[in-house]
Every structure is written in structure tokens, then in C-alpha cells.
Scaffold this motif. Structure first.
Motif, PDB file in Angstrom:
ATOM      1  N   ARG A   1      -8.321   8.308   0.633  1.00  0.00           N
ATOM      2  CA  ARG A   1      -8.376   6.874   0.872  1.00  0.00           C
ATOM      3  C   ARG A   1      -7.759   6.535   2.219  1.00  0.00           C
ATOM      4  NH1 ARG A   1      -5.223   3.601  -3.476  1.00  0.00           N
ATOM      5  NH2 ARG A   1      -5.054   2.048  -1.850  1.00  0.00           N
ATOM      6  N   ILE A   2      -8.297   5.477   2.824  1.00  0.00           N
ATOM      7  CA  ILE A   2      -7.798   4.980   4.091  1.00  0.00           C
ATOM      8  C   ILE A   2      -7.259   3.581   3.833  1.00  0.00           C
ATOM      9  CG2 ILE A   2      -8.366   4.308   6.446  1.00  0.00           C
ATOM     10  CD1 ILE A   2     -10.584   6.426   6.362  1.00  0.00           C
ATOM     11  N   ASP A   3      -5.989   3.373   4.216  1.00  0.00           N
ATOM     12  CA  ASP A   3      -5.334   2.090   4.003  1.00  0.00           C
ATOM     13  C   ASP A   3      -4.820   1.540   5.317  1.00  0.00           C
ATOM     14  OD1 ASP A   3      -5.542   2.159   1.151  1.00  0.00           O
ATOM     15  OD2 ASP A   3      -3.892   3.593   1.124  1.00  0.00           O
TER      16      ASP A   3
ATOM     17  N   TRP B   1      -1.906  -0.981   6.579  1.00  0.00           N
ATOM     18  CA  TRP B   1      -0.647  -1.481   6.045  1.00  0.00           C
ATOM     19  C   TRP B   1      -0.273  -2.811   6.676  1.00  0.00           C
ATOM     20  CZ3 TRP B   1       2.348   1.105   2.332  1.00  0.00           C
ATOM     21  CH2 TRP B   1       1.802   2.309   1.898  1.00  0.00           C
TER      22      TRP B   1
ATOM     23  N   ILE C   1       0.248  -2.402   1.261  1.00  0.00           N
ATOM     24  CA  ILE C   1      -1.089  -2.207   1.811  1.00  0.00           C
ATOM     25  C   ILE C   1      -1.761  -3.558   2.001  1.00  0.00           C
ATOM     26  CG2 ILE C   1      -3.367  -1.242   1.331  1.00  0.00           C
ATOM     27  CD1 ILE C   1      -1.896   0.989  -0.209  1.00  0.00           C
TER      28      ILE C   1
ATOM     29  N   ARG D   1      -5.001  -3.746   3.228  1.00  0.00           N
ATOM     30  CA  ARG D   1      -6.406  -3.573   2.887  1.00  0.00           C
ATOM     31  C   ARG D   1      -6.704  -2.100   2.634  1.00  0.00           C
ATOM     32  NH1 ARG D   1      -9.634  -6.109   7.466  1.00  0.00           N
ATOM     33  NH2 ARG D   1      -8.845  -7.829   6.270  1.00  0.00           N
ATOM     34  N   GLU D   2      -7.420  -1.848   1.548  1.00  0.00           N
ATOM     35  CA  GLU D   2      -7.946  -0.510   1.290  1.00  0.00           C
ATOM     36  C   GLU D   2      -9.324  -0.465   1.936  1.00  0.00           C
ATOM     37  OE1 GLU D   2      -9.947   1.083  -2.508  1.00  0.00           O
ATOM     38  OE2 GLU D   2      -7.805   1.444  -2.763  1.00  0.00           O
ATOM     39  N   VAL D   3      -9.466   0.378   2.955  1.00  0.00           N
ATOM     40  CA  VAL D   3     -10.687   0.373   3.740  1.00  0.00           C
ATOM     41  C   VAL D   3     -11.766   1.239   3.114  1.00  0.00           C
ATOM     42  CG1 VAL D   3     -11.672   0.897   6.006  1.00  0.00           C
ATOM     43  CG2 VAL D   3      -9.387  -0.065   5.841  1.00  0.00           C
TER      44      VAL D   3
ATOM     45  N   LEU E   1     -12.706   4.719   0.203  1.00  0.00           N
ATOM     46  CA  LEU E   1     -12.478   5.850  -0.698  1.00  0.00           C
ATOM     47  C   LEU E   1     -13.586   6.855  -0.445  1.00  0.00           C
ATOM     48  CD1 LEU E   1     -11.732   4.124  -4.117  1.00  0.00           C
ATOM     49  CD2 LEU E   1     -10.097   5.239  -2.618  1.00  0.00           C
TER      50      LEU E   1
ATOM     51  N   THR F   1      -3.223   4.850   7.254  1.00  0.00           N
ATOM     52  CA  THR F   1      -3.015   6.168   6.659  1.00  0.00           C
ATOM     53  C   THR F   1      -4.284   6.682   6.015  1.00  0.00           C
ATOM     54  OG1 THR F   1      -2.225   5.165   4.595  1.00  0.00           O
ATOM     55  CG2 THR F   1      -0.551   5.827   6.197  1.00  0.00           C
TER      56      THR F   1
ATOM     57  N   ARG G   1      -4.942   9.251   3.057  1.00  0.00           N
ATOM     58  CA  ARG G   1      -4.142   9.885   2.014  1.00  0.00           C
ATOM     59  C   ARG G   1      -5.010  10.536   0.950  1.00  0.00           C
ATOM     60  NH1 ARG G   1      -0.565   5.994  -0.914  1.00  0.00           N
ATOM     61  NH2 ARG G   1      -2.316   4.596  -0.810  1.00  0.00           N
TER      62      ARG G   1
ATOM     63  N   SER H   1      -1.944   9.733   9.924  1.00  0.00           N
ATOM     64  CA  SER H   1      -1.512   8.348  10.059  1.00  0.00           C
ATOM     65  C   SER H   1      -1.411   8.000  11.535  1.00  0.00           C
ATOM     66  CB  SER H   1      -0.164   8.110   9.369  1.00  0.00           C
ATOM     67  OG  SER H   1       0.878   8.717  10.089  1.00  0.00           O
TER      68      SER H   1
END
Length: 100
Positions: free
Chosen positions: A37-39, A41, A48, A50-52, A54, A78, A80, A88
């Protein structure tokens, strides 16, 4: 017919959840063993914003990470796998801020 006990529910109905649908012959995220996942912050790194994305493919996730880093300059981003940070964007410590 046996009477239910004091702590047994009187209703014996079962709830059967539907099986997840797969799109395009691929694996769903619910069934995937590895999800990246790309977040993006918040500015104070408290959570977080926005969760960009998966993804189940690491190469695709790395490409997206580079694109997101260009789109959000100065933000902490990040990539992750669960709690493990693979990549990151690093913020440099500036004198007197006490933050990143």
C-alpha cells in the motif's frame, strides 16, 4: 425438540456471507497473501491523509510510489507491506522544528 439453554440464542439461523467476486481472473485483495500500500501522511505525521493505492505486485507498487512522490512533493509518502516500510520519502530535519 430440545429447548435452548439460558445462554444459547433462541434463533438458530445461520448467516452465510457471499463469496468475494474476482474481476478479470485476478485475485481479490481479500484472498491476496501480499498486499502493498501507498499512503500519503498528514503534515504533522500524526496519521494517514490518504490511501493512494493497494497492489499485489511489488513492481507496480514501486512505479506508483515514484509517481505519487512526484505528485506530492514535500509530503511524507510510504510504500508498505503491512507495518514494514519498503520505501518512503524522507523529510530533512530542519533546525527548531522537532519533526522530520
Amino acid at each position: 425438540m430440545r429447548q435452548p439453554g439460558k445462554y444459547e440464542p433462541k434463533c438458530q439461523a445461520r448467516i452465510i456471507a457471499p463469496k468475494p467476486k474476482t474481476g478479470g481472473g485476478g485475485d481479490t485483495f481479500a484472498n491476496a497473501t501480499v498486499v502493498f500500500r501507498i499512503d500519503v501522511w498528514l503534515d504533522d505525521d500524526s496519521g494517514i491523509e490518504r490511501e493512494v493505492m493497494l497492489a499485489t505486485d511489488l513492481a507496480l507498487a514501486r512505479k506508483w510510489f515514484d509517481d505519487v512522490a512526484e505528485k506530492y512533493p514535500g509530503k511524507l509518502i510510504t510504500l508498505r507491506q503491512r507495518a514494514h516500510v519498503l520505501r518512503s520519502t524522507e523529510r530533512r530535519l530542519t533546525h527548531g522544528t522537532g519533526g522530520w
